[in-house]
Design a protein around this motif. Structure first.
Motif, PDB file in Angstrom:
ATOM      1  N   GLY A  17       0.819  -1.214   0.000  1.00 11.51           N
ATOM      2  CA  GLY A  17       0.000   0.000   0.000  1.00 11.51           C
ATOM      3  C   GLY A  17       0.847   1.257   0.000  1.00 11.51           C
ATOM      4  N   PHE A  58      -0.260   5.016  -0.649  1.00  9.52           N
ATOM      5  CA  PHE A  58      -1.228   5.106   0.441  1.00  9.52           C
ATOM      6  C   PHE A  58      -0.502   5.381   1.756  1.00  9.52           C
ATOM      7  CE2 PHE A  58      -3.530   2.517  -2.625  1.00  9.52           C
ATOM      8  CZ  PHE A  58      -4.797   3.067  -2.582  1.00  9.52           C
ATOM      9  N   THR A 116       0.312   4.479   5.435  1.00 12.80           N
ATOM     10  CA  THR A 116       0.307   3.143   6.039  1.00 12.80           C
ATOM     11  C   THR A 116       0.439   3.146   7.552  1.00 12.80           C
ATOM     12  OG1 THR A 116       2.676   2.930   5.681  1.00 12.80           O
ATOM     13  CG2 THR A 116       1.214   2.039   3.982  1.00 12.80           C
ATOM     14  N   GLY A 148      -4.663   1.721   2.549  1.00 10.26           N
ATOM     15  CA  GLY A 148      -3.402   1.099   2.163  1.00 10.26           C
ATOM     16  C   GLY A 148      -3.374  -0.378   2.512  1.00 10.26           C
ATOM     17  N   PHE A 203      -5.901  -2.225   0.133  1.00  8.49           N
ATOM     18  CA  PHE A 203      -5.338  -2.319  -1.214  1.00  8.49           C
ATOM     19  C   PHE A 203      -4.184  -3.316  -1.244  1.00  8.49           C
ATOM     20  CE2 PHE A 203      -2.445  -0.982  -4.597  1.00  8.49           C
ATOM     21  CZ  PHE A 203      -3.305  -1.031  -5.680  1.00  8.49           C
ATOM     22  N   GLY A 204      -3.319  -3.262  -0.252  1.00  2.12           N
ATOM     23  CA  GLY A 204      -2.190  -4.188  -0.193  1.00  2.12           C
ATOM     24  C   GLY A 204      -2.640  -5.630  -0.059  1.00  2.12           C
TER      25      GLY A 204
END
Length: 182
Positions: A109, A114, A116, A145, A148-149
């Protein structure tokens, strides 16, 4: 050759829920007719790789204990995957691997821009934070983040598992054919 089941079947027999157990679940009552259908429990060249994809993706992306196997079973219905394999593969995330996936997700992320807050994660871990503090951290700027990660890692691992299972299936069938002709 004998009737000795392979390691995957032994593992599934020991750890995966049975069709009857899933059908009795009150959470799965709306889809009980699909769970009871035999097509979701057969080992075929199409259902097995789909199950590997589903189980790996849900196991990594859906980090809420207790919902992973149900999520995998529900995802198998429209994708026509093998339910026992998908449910068993959700155990890829367990107490030993979850921290690795979470830290990796935050790194991924962060790589994509993003926020984090990895330092806050370490502080929570070191301070033996309560569940409420962990959930509060999830609702900070770090959540997009992390999500998404986890999505990226889950998708990549799911695609790798899908292709490895396709190749493994092909090799296994080839071996069986060679044994038949010998």
């Amino acid at each position: 050759m004998g009737n000795n089941p392979g390691p995957l079947r032994r593992f599934l027999a020991k750890h995966a829920p049975t069709r009857e157990e899933l059908a009795r679940s009150r959470w799965l009552k709306p889809v009980r007719r699909y769970i009871e259908a035999h097509e979701y429990w057969r080992f075929t060249r199409r259902s097995v790789p789909r199950a590997f994809f589903i189980g790996m993706f849900i196991g990594v992306f859906l980090m809420i204990p207790g919902t992973q196997m149900i999520g995998a079973a529900l995802m198998c219905i429209p994708m026509r995957g093998n339910i026992p394999i998908a449910a068993a593969l959700t155990w890829v995330s367990n107490p030993a691997t979850t921290p690795v996936f979470l830290i990796g997700a935050l790194e991924v992320g962060g790589f994509f821009g993003f926020e984090t807050h990895l330092d806050q994660l370490y502080e929570l871990y070191e301070s033996d934070a309560s569940i409420r503090q962990w959930f509060a951290w999830l609702f900070t700027d770090a959540a997009p983040g992390l999500i998404f990660g986890l999505f990226v890692i889950g998708l990549v691992l799911a695609l790798v598992a899908y292709w490895v299972s396709l190749v493994g299936w092909r090799l296994w069938i080839g071996k069986r054919w060679r044994q038949r002709t010998d």
